[in-house]
Design an enzyme around this catalytic site. Sequence first.
Site, short mmCIF file in Angstrom:
data_model
loop_
_atom_site.label_atom_id
_atom_site.label_comp_id
_atom_site.label_asym_id
_atom_site.label_seq_id
_atom_site.Cartn_x
_atom_site.Cartn_y
_atom_site.Cartn_z
N ASN A 147 -13.25 2.01 -2.43
CA ASN A 147 -12.30 0.96 -2.05
C ASN A 147 -12.89 0.35 -0.79
O ASN A 147 -12.82 0.95 0.28
CB ASN A 147 -10.91 1.53 -1.79
CG ASN A 147 -9.90 0.43 -1.46
OD1 ASN A 147 -10.28 -0.73 -1.28
ND2 ASN A 147 -8.63 0.79 -1.38
N TYR A 158 0.80 -1.23 0.00
CA TYR A 158 0.00 0.00 0.00
C TYR A 158 0.83 1.28 0.00
O TYR A 158 0.26 2.37 0.04
CB TYR A 158 -0.96 -0.01 1.21
CG TYR A 158 -1.81 -1.26 1.27
CD1 TYR A 158 -2.61 -1.63 0.18
CD2 TYR A 158 -1.81 -2.07 2.40
CE1 TYR A 158 -3.38 -2.78 0.23
CE2 TYR A 158 -2.59 -3.23 2.46
CZ TYR A 158 -3.36 -3.58 1.37
OH TYR A 158 -4.12 -4.72 1.41
N HIS A 187 -8.65 -0.34 -5.95
CA HIS A 187 -7.76 -0.94 -4.95
C HIS A 187 -6.36 -0.40 -5.17
O HIS A 187 -5.92 -0.26 -6.32
CB HIS A 187 -7.74 -2.47 -5.09
CG HIS A 187 -9.09 -3.08 -4.90
ND1 HIS A 187 -9.65 -3.25 -3.66
CD2 HIS A 187 -10.01 -3.50 -5.80
CE1 HIS A 187 -10.87 -3.75 -3.80
NE2 HIS A 187 -11.11 -3.91 -5.10
N MET A 188 -5.67 -0.14 -4.09
CA MET A 188 -4.28 0.32 -4.16
C MET A 188 -3.40 -0.78 -4.75
O MET A 188 -2.57 -0.54 -5.62
CB MET A 188 -3.76 0.64 -2.76
CG MET A 188 -4.48 1.77 -2.07
SD MET A 188 -3.81 3.37 -2.53
CE MET A 188 -2.54 3.53 -1.27
N SER A 189 -3.57 -2.00 -4.25
CA SER A 189 -2.71 -3.11 -4.68
C SER A 189 -3.34 -3.86 -5.85
O SER A 189 -4.54 -3.73 -6.10
CB SER A 189 -2.48 -4.06 -3.50
OG SER A 189 -3.71 -4.66 -3.12
N ARG A 247 -8.28 -12.77 -2.47
CA ARG A 247 -8.42 -11.38 -2.95
C ARG A 247 -8.77 -11.31 -4.44
O ARG A 247 -9.04 -10.25 -4.97
CB ARG A 247 -7.13 -10.59 -2.71
CG ARG A 247 -6.77 -10.42 -1.26
CD ARG A 247 -5.55 -9.53 -1.09
NE ARG A 247 -4.88 -9.83 0.17
CZ ARG A 247 -5.22 -9.30 1.35
NH1 ARG A 247 -6.18 -8.42 1.42
NH2 ARG A 247 -4.57 -9.63 2.44
N HIS A 262 -14.29 -8.66 -0.75
CA HIS A 262 -14.21 -10.09 -1.05
C HIS A 262 -15.35 -10.91 -0.45
O HIS A 262 -15.52 -12.07 -0.80
CB HIS A 262 -12.85 -10.63 -0.58
CG HIS A 262 -11.70 -9.76 -1.01
ND1 HIS A 262 -11.43 -9.53 -2.35
CD2 HIS A 262 -10.79 -9.02 -0.31
CE1 HIS A 262 -10.39 -8.70 -2.43
NE2 HIS A 262 -9.98 -8.38 -1.22
C1 DQA Z 1 -7.30 -3.34 -0.83
C2 DQA Z 1 -7.11 -4.81 -1.19
C3 DQA Z 1 -7.92 -5.71 -0.25
O1 DQA Z 1 -7.72 -7.06 -0.58
C4 DQA Z 1 -7.47 -5.49 1.18
O2 DQA Z 1 -8.25 -6.27 2.06
C5 DQA Z 1 -7.46 -4.05 1.57
C6 DQA Z 1 -6.98 -3.06 0.63
C7 DQA Z 1 -6.40 -2.42 -1.69
O3 DQA Z 1 -6.62 -1.21 -1.68
O4 DQA Z 1 -5.47 -2.91 -2.35
O5 DQA Z 1 -7.79 -3.71 2.70
O6 DQA Z 1 -8.65 -2.98 -1.10
#
Ligand code: DQA
Length: 148
Positions: free
Chosen positions: A74, A22, A100-102, A111, A80
């Site tokens: 987000n 992140y 999503h950041m990732s 995920r 999920h």
């Molecule tokens: C997230 C990805 C999700 O899997 C994770 O549980 C998060 C952050 C992201 O921004 O990449 O809390 O949503």
Amino acid sequence: MKILILHGVNLNMFGQRDPKHYGTETLEGITSELTRLANELSIAIDSFQTNHEGEMCERIHSAHTDSTQAIVINAGAWTHYSYAIRDALSVLTIPIIEVHMSNVHAREEFRHHSVLSSVVKGQICGFGTQSYLLGLRAAHHAVKHAPA
Ligand code: DQA
């Protein structure tokens, strides 16, 4: 144009949480970058973060009546498994962009699936803070070019 930015569970911890996935930007930092872009595009943004699923559902419900024209969300881990958030979003007819950041698809298998994907216009992931900025641009474009 009025766009709602929603941040789900644990996202208040950006900046301290798992920098490999992140980065080090805080939620406040993300919000100020979004505000800068919103000003450029003449968008009024409202940002909301909660760690409580019911509160998130209620904020989504109020988007029915507060003239919100699009949502960038987000939902964090709720993405999920939360059918409650999915159902709350599904009632809206405005464009919803999932961010999503990732890159969730390159991470653990749980995920890879989003229960929100069938009720959103599209998903942007893997670009860190840029995912939010791209999401805001996508929401702006969707509102501007919505069929009359
Ligand atoms: C997230 C990805 C999700 O899997 C994770 O549980 C998060 C952050 C992201 O921004 O990449 O809390 O949503």
